[in-house]
Design a protein around this motif. Structure first.
Motif, PDB file in Angstrom:
ATOM      1  N   HIS A  41      70.710   5.203  20.679  1.00  0.00           N
ATOM      2  CA  HIS A  41      71.726   5.186  20.762  1.00  0.00           C
ATOM      3  C   HIS A  41      72.283   4.644  19.490  1.00  0.00           C
ATOM      4  CE1 HIS A  41      72.513   9.339  19.914  1.00  0.00           C
ATOM      5  NE2 HIS A  41      73.487   9.457  21.735  1.00  0.00           N
ATOM      6  N   LEU A  42      72.182   3.303  20.803  1.00  0.00           N
ATOM      7  CA  LEU A  42      72.037   1.883  20.200  1.00  0.00           C
ATOM      8  C   LEU A  42      71.064   0.822  19.117  1.00  0.00           C
ATOM      9  CD1 LEU A  42      72.915   0.409  23.955  1.00  0.00           C
ATOM     10  CD2 LEU A  42      74.145   0.630  21.924  1.00  0.00           C
ATOM     11  N   ARG A  43      70.079   1.814  18.813  1.00  0.00           N
ATOM     12  CA  ARG A  43      68.114   1.826  18.258  1.00  0.00           C
ATOM     13  C   ARG A  43      68.986   1.351  16.832  1.00  0.00           C
ATOM     14  NH1 ARG A  43      63.795   5.031  19.479  1.00  0.00           N
ATOM     15  NH2 ARG A  43      64.508   3.151  21.223  1.00  0.00           N
ATOM     16  N   TYR A  44      70.404   2.931  16.632  1.00  0.00           N
ATOM     17  CA  TYR A  44      70.270   2.834  15.420  1.00  0.00           C
ATOM     18  C   TYR A  44      71.644   2.207  14.480  1.00  0.00           C
ATOM     19  CZ  TYR A  44      67.790   6.857  15.887  1.00  0.00           C
ATOM     20  OH  TYR A  44      66.683   7.739  15.607  1.00  0.00           O
ATOM     21  N   THR A  45      71.995   1.327  15.749  1.00  0.00           N
ATOM     22  CA  THR A  45      73.002   0.594  15.053  1.00  0.00           C
ATOM     23  C   THR A  45      73.123  -0.649  14.161  1.00  0.00           C
ATOM     24  OG1 THR A  45      74.147  -0.003  17.734  1.00  0.00           O
ATOM     25  CG2 THR A  45      75.300  -1.548  16.599  1.00  0.00           C
ATOM     26  N   ALA A  46      72.006  -1.568  14.274  1.00  0.00           N
ATOM     27  CA  ALA A  46      71.438  -2.696  12.889  1.00  0.00           C
ATOM     28  C   ALA A  46      71.327  -1.988  11.816  1.00  0.00           C
ATOM     29  CB  ALA A  46      70.683  -3.071  13.334  1.00  0.00           C
ATOM     30  N   VAL A  47      71.183  -0.446  11.953  1.00  0.00           N
ATOM     31  CA  VAL A  47      70.311   0.309  11.158  1.00  0.00           C
ATOM     32  C   VAL A  47      72.590   0.697   9.712  1.00  0.00           C
ATOM     33  CG1 VAL A  47      69.807   2.712  10.112  1.00  0.00           C
ATOM     34  CG2 VAL A  47      68.362   1.532  11.841  1.00  0.00           C
ATOM     35  N   ALA A  48      72.757   1.047  10.720  1.00  0.00           N
ATOM     36  CA  ALA A  48      74.367   1.226  10.190  1.00  0.00           C
ATOM     37  C   ALA A  48      75.254  -0.042  10.123  1.00  0.00           C
ATOM     38  CB  ALA A  48      74.560   2.038  11.877  1.00  0.00           C
ATOM     39  N   ILE A  49      74.591  -1.244  10.396  1.00  0.00           N
ATOM     40  CA  ILE A  49      75.950  -2.202  10.113  1.00  0.00           C
ATOM     41  C   ILE A  49      75.499  -2.596   8.566  1.00  0.00           C
ATOM     42  CG2 ILE A  49      75.746  -4.738  10.084  1.00  0.00           C
ATOM     43  CD1 ILE A  49      75.083  -4.332  13.398  1.00  0.00           C
ATOM     44  N   LEU A  50      74.577  -2.370   7.945  1.00  0.00           N
ATOM     45  CA  LEU A  50      74.276  -3.054   6.538  1.00  0.00           C
ATOM     46  C   LEU A  50      75.419  -2.036   5.439  1.00  0.00           C
ATOM     47  CD1 LEU A  50      72.729  -4.835   4.350  1.00  0.00           C
ATOM     48  CD2 LEU A  50      70.696  -3.442   4.149  1.00  0.00           C
ATOM     49  N   PRO A  51      75.067  -0.451   5.205  1.00  0.00           N
ATOM     50  CA  PRO A  51      75.667   0.450   5.209  1.00  0.00           C
ATOM     51  C   PRO A  51      77.071   0.498   5.136  1.00  0.00           C
ATOM     52  CG  PRO A  51      73.668   1.390   5.384  1.00  0.00           C
ATOM     53  CD  PRO A  51      74.092   0.567   6.595  1.00  0.00           C
ATOM     54  N   ALA A  52      77.587  -0.070   6.557  1.00  0.00           N
ATOM     55  CA  ALA A  52      79.283  -0.279   6.332  1.00  0.00           C
ATOM     56  C   ALA A  52      79.840  -0.913   5.754  1.00  0.00           C
ATOM     57  CB  ALA A  52      79.346  -0.450   7.988  1.00  0.00           C
ATOM     58  N   LEU A  53      78.883  -1.822   5.382  1.00  0.00           N
ATOM     59  CA  LEU A  53      79.153  -3.383   5.181  1.00  0.00           C
ATOM     60  C   LEU A  53      79.025  -2.915   3.597  1.00  0.00           C
ATOM     61  CD1 LEU A  53      77.793  -6.286   6.591  1.00  0.00           C
ATOM     62  CD2 LEU A  53      79.944  -5.945   7.090  1.00  0.00           C
ATOM     63  N   VAL A  54      78.503  -2.236   3.217  1.00  0.00           N
ATOM     64  CA  VAL A  54      77.807  -2.448   1.485  1.00  0.00           C
ATOM     65  C   VAL A  54      79.008  -1.079   0.666  1.00  0.00           C
ATOM     66  CG1 VAL A  54      76.049  -1.619  -0.318  1.00  0.00           C
ATOM     67  CG2 VAL A  54      75.290  -3.214   1.660  1.00  0.00           C
TER      68      VAL A  54
END
Length: 107
Positions: A41-54
Motif C-alpha cells: 500500500h505504501l508503494r502507491y503513495t507517491a503515485v497518488a500525490i501528483l493527481p491529488a495536487l493536479v
C-alpha cells in the motif's frame, strides 16, 4: 481574516501532527520489517500525490472556481497519452502542448 494567535496555534498543531506522523514510522517501527500488505500500500503513495495536487487545479481552474475546458482537455490528453505510451515524459509533454495550444491558440 484569522486572528494571529489562532493562526500560530494551528501552525504549531499541524507541525506537531506532522512530526508525530513521521515519528510513527521512523521512531516506533525503526529497523523492524513492515508487513507485506503495508509495504504494498505504501508503494502507491507517491503515485497518488501528483493527481491529488493536479485535480483541484483542473476542476476549479475557471473564473469563480468554474471549469476551464482547456485545462480539462489537457488533463484528458495527459491521461490518455500516459495510459497509451506508459511514458511519464510523453504524457506531460502532450498535456503541456495541448494546454498551450488551447489557451494561446484559441485565445
Amino acid at each position: 481574516m484569522i486572528d494571529k494567535s489562532t493562526l500560530w496555534v494551528v501552525i504549531f498543531a499541524l507541525g506537531i501532527g506532522s512530526f508525530l506522523l513521521r515519528f510513527a514510522f521512523l521512531g516506533f517501527v525503526g529497523d523492524r520489517p513492515l508487513p507485506t500488505w503495508l509495504v504494498r500500500h505504501l508503494r502507491y503513495t507517491a503515485v497518488a500525490i501528483l493527481p491529488a495536487l493536479v485535480a483541484p487545479l483542473v476542476v476549479f481552474s475557471g473564473e469563480n472556481g468554474g471549469i476551464d475546458p482547456a485545462r480539462v482537455a489537457a488533463a484528458v490528453v495527459t491521461l490518455a497519452v500516459g495510459i497509451w505510451t506508459r511514458n511519464v515524459f510523453a504524457a506531460i509533454a502532450a498535456g503541456a502542448l495541448t494546454l498551450l495550444g488551447l489557451v494561446y491558440g484559441l485565445g
